[in-house]
Structure formats: C-alpha cells, structure tokens
Design an enzyme around this catalytic site. Sequence first.
Site, PDB file in Angstrom:
ATOM      1  N   LEU A 124      44.415 -10.516  26.004  1.00 34.37           N
ATOM      2  CA  LEU A 124      44.857  -9.248  25.414  1.00 34.37           C
ATOM      3  C   LEU A 124      45.945  -8.609  26.274  1.00 34.37           C
ATOM      4  CD1 LEU A 124      44.612  -6.760  23.514  1.00 34.37           C
ATOM      5  CD2 LEU A 124      42.658  -6.009  24.874  1.00 34.37           C
ATOM      6  N   THR A 125      45.688  -8.484  27.582  1.00 38.38           N
ATOM      7  CA  THR A 125      46.582  -7.758  28.488  1.00 38.38           C
ATOM      8  C   THR A 125      47.954  -8.427  28.601  1.00 38.38           C
ATOM      9  OG1 THR A 125      44.680  -7.013  29.760  1.00 38.38           O
ATOM     10  CG2 THR A 125      46.806  -6.855  30.849  1.00 38.38           C
ATOM     11  N   GLY A 339      28.179   0.033  59.672  1.00 39.56           N
ATOM     12  CA  GLY A 339      29.088   0.408  60.758  1.00 39.56           C
ATOM     13  C   GLY A 339      30.129  -0.672  61.003  1.00 39.56           C
ATOM     14  N   GLU A 363      38.000  -4.490  31.524  1.00 36.66           N
ATOM     15  CA  GLU A 363      37.251  -4.092  30.314  1.00 36.66           C
ATOM     16  C   GLU A 363      37.463  -2.597  30.028  1.00 36.66           C
ATOM     17  OE1 GLU A 363      34.596  -6.233  28.717  1.00 36.66           O
ATOM     18  OE2 GLU A 363      34.766  -7.910  30.082  1.00 36.66           O
TER      19      GLU A 363
END
Length: 382
Positions: A124-125, A339, A363
């Site tokens: 899609l992207t 730490g 997403e």
Amino acid sequence: MALDAATRDQLIDTVRRFVTERLRPLEAQVAEEDAMPDDVVEEMKGLGLFGLSIPEQYGGLDLSMEDECLVVVELGRTSPAFRSTFGTNVGIGSQALVMFGTEAQKQKYLPGIASGEIITSFALTEPEAGSDSGAVQTRAVRDGDHYVLNGAKRYITNADKADLFTVMARTDPNKPGGGGVSAFLVERNSPGLTVGKSEKKMGQQGAHVSEVFFDNVRVPAENRIGAEGEGFKVAMQVLDKGRLHISALCVGVAERLIADSVAYASDRKQFGQALSQFQLIQGMIADCKTEALAARALTMETARKRDAGQNVTMEAAAAKYYASEMVGRVADRAVQIFGGAGYIADYGIERFYRDVRIFRIYEGTSQIQQVIIARETLKRGG
C-alpha cells in the site's frame, strides 16, 4: 472460529514452549545476522503459524480474533522479528483475499498461504502515500482481460521473500482519494515486477522491508479483489484486523519486558538491598504493569466484539494507539530499571527499545489512530 477451551490452551502452551525453548535463545543471533534461520521458519510452518487466520477449508487454523490475539501475545515474548516472519501471511498479506476474494482466488492461493509455501505481502505505502493512504499513485490501466500496473511501493514488509503481493493501485485517475483505488493480487514472478534491496532499519533486524517496482506489470483482471474502486474499503477492513493483531503483540512484548525488569530488579543490589526494594523502582514497575493490563483488557474486549460481528473501527484504532504507545513507555522504563546494563547490547533490553518503536508507525501511525478515534466518536455522538 473459536477453538474449544482445551484445544486453545494446548495451542497456546505449544506456542509458549516454542518461544521459550527455540526462539528466545536465537534473539541475539537473528539481530546480529539480520536473517531468520531456515530451520526455524520450517518449524513455524509445522506449527501452523502461517495459517492462524486462514479458514479451515483451505488448510488454516481459522482462529477467532480473540484466539489469534492470545497466540500473538505469546509470540510477543520474544523479538518481534520472529512474528514478522509469518505476520503478513496471518494479517495484512492474506486478509483482503480471505474477506473479499472470490472462491476461485481462495482455492488458488489460500492453501499455499496457510502452509507457508506462499509468502504474502501487503503493498500500500508509496513515496507519496503513507498516512495519506488514499493518495496512491501506482496506476492500473485496463487492457482487455488484464490490468497494466506502473509505479513504486516503499517500506513493504517481507517483500524480499514474498510470492504474492496484495497491491493497491489507482484504476480511476479522475477520482481523487481512496475512491479511485482498487486491490490486486500480483504474483512475484510477473514480468516487470522487481524488489529493491532490504532497507537498513532502526530495529527488528531479521525482518526485512524493501521497495517494490512495477514496470508495465500485466495482471489478469480475475486477480482484482472486489470491484473496481473498492480497494480503499478493502484496505481499511484489513487494517482493522491488523491493528488488533499488533495491539496483542505490543501486550506480549510489554509482558516480556516487565518480567525481565522484575527479575533484574530482584537480583541486582544497590545500597545493600535489591533494586526491587526501592519505592521509585516499584513505582516504575507498577506503572508498567497497570498499563500492560489496561492494553490487554482493551485489546481482548475489542477482539471479542469483532468476533461478535460488531463494527470495531474505533475500538481497534484505540487499542492499537494505546498498546503501541504503552509498550514504548514500558521499554523506556525497562532501560531505566536496568540502568547501564539497559544500554548495553548484551542484555537485549536496548534491542527491544529499538524494536518497539515501529509499532507507533505501521498499520497507521498514532496520529492517524487519533484521527480515526475522534472521527468515529463524533460520528457516534460521543
């Protein structure tokens, strides 16, 4: 399909043991080599992990959303790169086909997807279409009984291994936004389809993303999913489900980080006593635990609503928004509790800190989830 309680518990127990005994010992190696061992992938196929969400008649496990979330929580207790190996097969890579595909399309592809023989990917992207997913520029022009695809996709998960892409492409250039976009099943070996090199990433080494290029790629018209112009609707429904899957993954990672933090704080001594005896450390652990429990509750409740057939667009966005932000805070506190050791690679905490950062982006970014949550809340009158 919801499994009966005994079968579900057995599956979860099997996955939990697989994560503990097989995957966790390999975390550092996978990150170091940026590669997934072949034997592990074969074991994943054997466990049915590639077919968690594929209907039973095509060889999948056909899990309900709730059951899928419970399994994914277990998989979250190890490096997210492992889940990514089969994640696109379970989620965004296959679900358009499961939800909107024709019987012929399902017969052709789903058995191979369920067995892991076919790896899927969701394209899609694009360089100009990410959060604005309706701005897709990749073109699909009808030519007889084919479409001809031209364009480029970016940051596509599992593209380097994919055999089958679900591609969003613009079929109507005159219709702006999502209305002119259609969904297509495109096979890897189609002439004109090329995959770029794997990108160097901040985290999740072993899970790859690449560019995908389409240069006059001919796709049979029968490989279109749904009607012309329905691609955006298809993508959004697929993402509803994918967002719950990612929410569950975030919960699992958070639970792993909390367990590691508690073990370290109980063992490490400062000022003559265990770190866990200090109230400021206890405060961080309490915040982590409370947020993880809240994310789990929201995710599971939404999964049950989806299984009951309710519209969960808002709730899935809220779960994904909260869970992905939550796991970022938990990872940050885990580094603080460890730490100096939290900053050193050998302990693996800094790796998780990098790994979880992407959850707030893919997403749908946190900002896109906020837009969806607000829009749906306004639509429902608050």
